[in-house]
Motif scaffolding. Sequence first.
Motif, PDB file in Angstrom:
ATOM      1  N   LEU A  80       0.833  -1.218   0.000  1.00  0.00           N
ATOM      2  CA  LEU A  80       0.000   0.000   0.000  1.00  0.00           C
ATOM      3  C   LEU A  80       0.859   1.255   0.000  1.00  0.00           C
ATOM      4  O   LEU A  80       1.878   1.307   0.689  1.00  0.00           O
ATOM      5  CB  LEU A  80      -0.873   0.046   1.261  1.00  0.00           C
ATOM      6  CG  LEU A  80      -2.133  -0.800   1.259  1.00  0.00           C
ATOM      7  CD1 LEU A  80      -2.820  -0.682   2.613  1.00  0.00           C
ATOM      8  CD2 LEU A  80      -3.075  -0.348   0.149  1.00  0.00           C
ATOM      9  N   ASN A  81       0.414   2.247  -0.737  1.00  0.00           N
ATOM     10  CA  ASN A  81       1.030   3.582  -0.677  1.00  0.00           C
ATOM     11  C   ASN A  81       2.532   3.520  -0.907  1.00  0.00           C
ATOM     12  O   ASN A  81       3.322   3.982  -0.104  1.00  0.00           O
ATOM     13  CB  ASN A  81       0.735   4.246   0.668  1.00  0.00           C
ATOM     14  CG  ASN A  81      -0.748   4.291   0.950  1.00  0.00           C
ATOM     15  OD1 ASN A  81      -1.519   4.670   0.079  1.00  0.00           O
ATOM     16  ND2 ASN A  81      -1.140   3.879   2.139  1.00  0.00           N
ATOM     17  N   MET A  82       2.903   2.961  -2.019  1.00  0.00           N
ATOM     18  CA  MET A  82       4.303   2.696  -2.313  1.00  0.00           C
ATOM     19  C   MET A  82       4.987   3.843  -3.056  1.00  0.00           C
ATOM     20  O   MET A  82       6.012   3.633  -3.681  1.00  0.00           O
ATOM     21  CB  MET A  82       4.400   1.422  -3.152  1.00  0.00           C
ATOM     22  CG  MET A  82       4.155   0.146  -2.353  1.00  0.00           C
ATOM     23  SD  MET A  82       5.503  -0.182  -1.181  1.00  0.00           S
ATOM     24  CE  MET A  82       5.248  -1.923  -0.829  1.00  0.00           C
ATOM     25  N   ASP A  83       4.417   5.028  -2.986  1.00  0.00           N
ATOM     26  CA  ASP A  83       4.956   6.110  -3.811  1.00  0.00           C
ATOM     27  C   ASP A  83       5.848   7.102  -3.077  1.00  0.00           C
ATOM     28  O   ASP A  83       5.999   8.239  -3.504  1.00  0.00           O
ATOM     29  CB  ASP A  83       3.799   6.873  -4.491  1.00  0.00           C
ATOM     30  CG  ASP A  83       3.089   6.013  -5.525  1.00  0.00           C
ATOM     31  OD1 ASP A  83       3.760   5.126  -6.100  1.00  0.00           O
ATOM     32  OD2 ASP A  83       1.898   6.225  -5.754  1.00  0.00           O
TER      33      ASP A  83
ATOM     34  N   LYS B 339      11.265   3.308 -10.420  1.00  0.00           N
ATOM     35  CA  LYS B 339      11.883   3.955  -9.254  1.00  0.00           C
ATOM     36  C   LYS B 339      13.403   3.813  -9.316  1.00  0.00           C
ATOM     37  O   LYS B 339      14.140   4.762  -9.006  1.00  0.00           O
ATOM     38  CB  LYS B 339      11.358   3.327  -7.965  1.00  0.00           C
ATOM     39  CG  LYS B 339       9.905   3.663  -7.667  1.00  0.00           C
ATOM     40  CD  LYS B 339       9.413   2.869  -6.460  1.00  0.00           C
ATOM     41  CE  LYS B 339       7.976   3.234  -6.121  1.00  0.00           C
ATOM     42  NZ  LYS B 339       7.411   2.321  -5.097  1.00  0.00           N
ATOM     43  N   GLU B 404      -4.873  -1.539  -5.037  1.00  0.00           N
ATOM     44  CA  GLU B 404      -3.403  -1.506  -5.041  1.00  0.00           C
ATOM     45  C   GLU B 404      -2.843  -2.737  -4.333  1.00  0.00           C
ATOM     46  O   GLU B 404      -1.939  -3.414  -4.822  1.00  0.00           O
ATOM     47  CB  GLU B 404      -2.878  -0.230  -4.369  1.00  0.00           C
ATOM     48  CG  GLU B 404      -1.344  -0.189  -4.348  1.00  0.00           C
ATOM     49  CD  GLU B 404      -0.758   1.082  -3.718  1.00  0.00           C
ATOM     50  OE1 GLU B 404      -1.523   1.913  -3.193  1.00  0.00           O
ATOM     51  OE2 GLU B 404       0.487   1.229  -3.765  1.00  0.00           O
ATOM     52  N   TYR B 408      -0.489  -6.023  -5.650  1.00  0.00           N
ATOM     53  CA  TYR B 408       0.763  -6.483  -5.039  1.00  0.00           C
ATOM     54  C   TYR B 408       0.674  -7.902  -4.487  1.00  0.00           C
ATOM     55  O   TYR B 408       1.647  -8.650  -4.569  1.00  0.00           O
ATOM     56  CB  TYR B 408       1.191  -5.536  -3.901  1.00  0.00           C
ATOM     57  CG  TYR B 408       2.009  -4.355  -4.367  1.00  0.00           C
ATOM     58  CD1 TYR B 408       3.394  -4.449  -4.483  1.00  0.00           C
ATOM     59  CD2 TYR B 408       1.409  -3.151  -4.696  1.00  0.00           C
ATOM     60  CE1 TYR B 408       4.151  -3.377  -4.921  1.00  0.00           C
ATOM     61  CE2 TYR B 408       2.157  -2.066  -5.135  1.00  0.00           C
ATOM     62  CZ  TYR B 408       3.534  -2.183  -5.239  1.00  0.00           C
ATOM     63  OH  TYR B 408       4.276  -1.127  -5.677  1.00  0.00           O
TER      64      TYR B 408
END
Lengths: 426, 426
Positions: A80-83, B339, B404, B408
């Motif tokens: 989750l929220n990997m940004d 990334k 999301e 994953y």
Amino acid sequence: MAERKNFVLKGNICYSEDIHLLRTVEQGYLVCLEGKTEGVYKELPEQFKALPLTDWGDMLIIPGLVDLHIHAPQFSFRGLNMDLELLDWLNTNTFPEEAKYKDLDYAKKAYQIFADTMKKSATTRACIFATIHRPATELLMDLMEETGLKTMVGKVNMDRNSPDYYCEKSPKESERDTIEWLESVMSKYDNVTPILTPRFIPCCTDELMERLSRIQKKYRIPVQSHLSENKSEIHWVKELCPTSRFYGDAYDQFGLFGKPAKTVMAHCVYSTHEEIDLMEEQGVFIAHCPQSNTNLSSGIAPVRTYLERKMNIGLGTDVAGGSGESIFRAMVDAVSVSKLRWRLLDESLRPVTMEEAFYMGTLGGGAFFGKVGSFLKGYEFDALILDDSSLPHPQPLSLKERLERFIYLSDDRHIKGKFTEGSRIF
Amino acid sequence: MAERKNFVLKGNICYSEDIHLLRTVEQGYLVCLEGKTEGVYKELPEQFKALPLTDWGDMLIIPGLVDLHIHAPQFSFRGLNMDLELLDWLNTNTFPEEAKYKDLDYAKKAYQIFADTMKKSATTRACIFATIHRPATELLMDLMEETGLKTMVGKVNMDRNSPDYYCEKSPKESERDTIEWLESVMSKYDNVTPILTPRFIPCCTDELMERLSRIQKKYRIPVQSHLSENKSEIHWVKELCPTSRFYGDAYDQFGLFGKPAKTVMAHCVYSTHEEIDLMEEQGVFIAHCPQSNTNLSSGIAPVRTYLERKMNIGLGTDVAGGSGESIFRAMVDAVSVSKLRWRLLDESLRPVTMEEAFYMGTLGGGAFFGKVGSFLKGYEFDALILDDSSLPHPQPLSLKERLERFIYLSDDRHIKGKFTEGSRIF
């Protein structure tokens, strides 16, 4: 009890004898005596023929996997929220979530999910971060004890640079809580032991480190923390500890960086020559966490360097920097990112091979726990039974190929049995 | 038949409206009329209340995923022998395996495994490479037809720079086989259509390309191939085609690089400005294959550039350069490698977001098949029913967070239903 730990398993046996040698024995016999490996044999020696034998048919038998770095309270927000990068990620995702573990009901719900998942995973040993909360940490230890996995669990220490709602009030309070925790858990469990866990230098004052150093000396417990993960973090440590020569030195000044304290440091993406020299000299273990270093845009650790110097190195999932608990996946990621590092950064450091990744995920990391991670004689009997029959293929495959393919393609469905120190987990 | 394709699904609906807009509707209604999406509604409009409705409870409903690049005959060795770069990998792993598909018994065994896996995967559309063999390619098409997935399958053309045992004998023979294949399959299937498949420039003589160009014009079929994947490959193309201005120009000289031929090119890791300009101008689709580009140490494609220019781009697994068939995993990998590219190569190209990766794996790639990959009105009704209830979490999550996390953490166990053009696959 001792009787149950004397037995023979038959199957296709694979294990690392050292970093370069992956040994495979088709339809071999693996003998466990008193919870330790006695040997691997192509023919079962006469003296073991009276032992109970389980024939696993065409399945694979390998050592249990070792996770040198995982955060139990972060399991809830894996994937989750990997940004975000590390420091923002800590403030946005991590600290608010970890603060919730003050509430034991929440902790119970979350840690039960973690413990259940770890139990059915391929991991048999793990170094686990909890939170700053003593009650929730003990709860986690209770739950991990029940899994049968052999784990080290740490109450986190942190007294600066985190939000008020998730920060210990003083070095003294942190010390007191830690001692109370240690007194409570030191001899409580068969499977779980405490590990000293200063979060990382930016969150620990010198005074706290000083007090933790005294605790380490008194209780002789191992240490886990983070090292040289992210460039902004390293820059910050430099500012916070102007007298330290490098990041690792900020731990070493307090005797919390290897010998005599057994220490594991996660990441080591940007370790300098001096830092690497000191880690080697003092036997510091490196927990290489390739997926986390990718997800948090940290970079790629120079694993080839560490392997060539024969340093202590194993793998970590670093949940929730990593999105899952699979050390098989960490093996794949270790190979993958090393290829990108080779291609994009430094063609003098050749990629990590699958044998080396398997070594790191078993014997390499296992050494932090003693004689663990192999089927060499005298090693603790941690083993996995792997069934690849539901991963069909049209061509014949060697045992080594089946193992590589298993590492890439399997999930928890394919793990049919799991042992630690000769006891069956499932 | 038409009746079965008029229905309503109720559940938690997520889809890309465009590259930046991920729309989520909790407990919404998704209406399918004649195999196409009629609309997504928070309340079911009166005129659809007579349609049969399936309530999927708390499950997620998303568009089917699109794989723009996968090699069916390489599925057998996915996750194996991952220690080579592209050109050596082709000679050591790929050509020897693909040659086996001359034997229809072997092909049957191998392709059945592929088709079964694709059927239960999250993929509803795929562009598939077969081998040079016409009978095995038709067998693959027969098997893919049975899955119900909507796929394009290509008999591979290659007449140079591969071993004798796996090379077409002449451009003329390759042309003849291709025409016979096309005549045989053009109108044979409901779900499978042919796609022209010159392997890549190093394996195709100018004369072969000339003949394929004529075939493309006559049959008006789409084209798939490889482009600018690896530096040695690009250097080789430069030597082989001294008159081409850049790699893509070697296809364009024969009219096999976009308009009027619908074309998808895998990789585009090292495309030059000129090449990118031409791709944009001629609407060439890019199949971004992040895992393959990592496994084969190729590099990391500049996806941010392609997205900013609003070029046609989707995702590919590129099995066996990629180790599995999951486009969810390709989404994760697209984010991850972007990334590392940002961190290690070029901080001006910010990482790909999860929304963008989801777009590429659905609507972005879907455009190669027409109005596919979204629940916008008039789009082909390709859909997945996703059950994340066995992935427990202690905290409440928004629908976007659940998506999301699903991307994953999920595997094929979590896919409870699959539709293409309004027909249920399972």
